[in-house]
Scaffold this motif. Structure first.
Motif, PDB file in Angstrom:
ATOM      1  N   UNK A  15      35.303  33.360  61.423  1.00  0.00           N
ATOM      2  CA  UNK A  15      35.522  33.878  60.475  1.00  0.00           C
ATOM      3  C   UNK A  15      37.279  34.619  60.783  1.00  0.00           C
ATOM      4  N   UNK A  16      38.302  34.896  60.691  1.00  0.00           N
ATOM      5  CA  UNK A  16      39.237  35.373  60.946  1.00  0.00           C
ATOM      6  C   UNK A  16      39.183  37.196  59.402  1.00  0.00           C
ATOM      7  N   UNK A  17      39.444  37.574  60.027  1.00  0.00           N
ATOM      8  CA  UNK A  17      39.784  38.938  59.485  1.00  0.00           C
ATOM      9  C   UNK A  17      40.873  40.155  59.373  1.00  0.00           C
ATOM     10  N   UNK A  18      41.973  40.113  58.858  1.00  0.00           N
ATOM     11  CA  UNK A  18      42.916  40.844  59.183  1.00  0.00           C
ATOM     12  C   UNK A  18      42.506  42.253  58.945  1.00  0.00           C
ATOM     13  N   UNK A  19      42.199  43.831  59.379  1.00  0.00           N
ATOM     14  CA  UNK A  19      42.312  44.668  59.126  1.00  0.00           C
ATOM     15  C   UNK A  19      43.169  45.417  57.925  1.00  0.00           C
ATOM     16  N   UNK A  20      43.596  45.480  56.882  1.00  0.00           N
ATOM     17  CA  UNK A  20      44.288  46.887  55.980  1.00  0.00           C
ATOM     18  C   UNK A  20      44.028  47.922  55.835  1.00  0.00           C
ATOM     19  N   UNK A  21      42.980  49.172  56.197  1.00  0.00           N
ATOM     20  CA  UNK A  21      43.106  49.996  56.038  1.00  0.00           C
ATOM     21  C   UNK A  21      41.511  50.800  56.916  1.00  0.00           C
ATOM     22  N   UNK A  22      41.409  51.658  57.569  1.00  0.00           N
ATOM     23  CA  UNK A  22      40.536  52.092  57.973  1.00  0.00           C
ATOM     24  C   UNK A  22      40.024  53.421  57.250  1.00  0.00           C
ATOM     25  N   UNK A  23      38.986  54.231  57.885  1.00  0.00           N
ATOM     26  CA  UNK A  23      38.353  55.113  56.850  1.00  0.00           C
ATOM     27  C   UNK A  23      37.150  56.064  58.123  1.00  0.00           C
ATOM     28  N   UNK A  24      36.951  56.980  57.863  1.00  0.00           N
ATOM     29  CA  UNK A  24      35.982  57.912  58.855  1.00  0.00           C
ATOM     30  C   UNK A  24      34.903  58.792  57.428  1.00  0.00           C
ATOM     31  N   UNK A  25      33.825  58.241  57.610  1.00  0.00           N
ATOM     32  CA  UNK A  25      32.909  58.240  56.431  1.00  0.00           C
ATOM     33  C   UNK A  25      31.484  58.456  56.803  1.00  0.00           C
ATOM     34  N   UNK A  26      30.835  59.742  56.934  1.00  0.00           N
ATOM     35  CA  UNK A  26      29.378  60.451  57.660  1.00  0.00           C
ATOM     36  C   UNK A  26      30.181  60.451  59.237  1.00  0.00           C
ATOM     37  N   UNK A  27      30.825  60.061  59.692  1.00  0.00           N
ATOM     38  CA  UNK A  27      30.899  59.941  61.464  1.00  0.00           C
ATOM     39  C   UNK A  27      30.637  58.326  61.807  1.00  0.00           C
ATOM     40  N   UNK A  28      31.434  57.628  60.692  1.00  0.00           N
ATOM     41  CA  UNK A  28      31.241  56.588  61.152  1.00  0.00           C
ATOM     42  C   UNK A  28      32.905  55.481  60.851  1.00  0.00           C
ATOM     43  N   UNK A  29      33.451  54.802  61.252  1.00  0.00           N
ATOM     44  CA  UNK A  29      34.511  54.490  61.315  1.00  0.00           C
ATOM     45  C   UNK A  29      33.973  53.098  60.001  1.00  0.00           C
ATOM     46  N   UNK A  30      35.030  52.771  59.111  1.00  0.00           N
ATOM     47  CA  UNK A  30      34.476  51.696  58.362  1.00  0.00           C
ATOM     48  C   UNK A  30      35.938  51.433  58.176  1.00  0.00           C
ATOM     49  N   UNK A  31      36.652  49.701  57.793  1.00  0.00           N
ATOM     50  CA  UNK A  31      37.593  49.605  58.165  1.00  0.00           C
ATOM     51  C   UNK A  31      37.277  48.200  56.685  1.00  0.00           C
ATOM     52  N   UNK A  32      38.686  48.257  56.148  1.00  0.00           N
ATOM     53  CA  UNK A  32      38.816  47.456  55.192  1.00  0.00           C
ATOM     54  C   UNK A  32      39.599  46.095  55.044  1.00  0.00           C
TER      55      UNK A  32
END
Length: 72
Positions: A15-32
């Motif tokens: 499955x292919x995904x395009x990263x559209x946003x990112x942010x740090x939360x509690x010291x970890x990086x998360x991607x939408x």
């Protein structure tokens, strides 16, 4: 070099995904990310192992709810 906005990633299940946003939360990086084929959104958590970057989908509803507001 880590993942960046507009990067297209392919998961092990092809499955292919395009990263559209990112942010740090509690010291970890998360991607939408947006699934390219089904046009659905999901959140991935970045995991680093040495120089390798892995992502894991956030399935916990409480965690998802905490993070989605930061990424939208």
């Amino acid at each position: 070099m880590g993942l960046e906005i507009n990067t297209i990633i392919t998961l092990e299940n092809n499955e292919k995904y395009q990263i559209i946003n990112e942010n740090l939360y509690n010291g970890k990086k998360y991607f939408l990310a947006n699934n390219i084929n089904s046009n659905t959104e999901t959140i991935f958590e970045e995991e680093l192992e040495g120089l390798d970057i892995y992502v894991r989908e956030v399935l916990d509803k409480e965690m998802y709810g905490s993070i989605i507001g930061l990424l939208k």
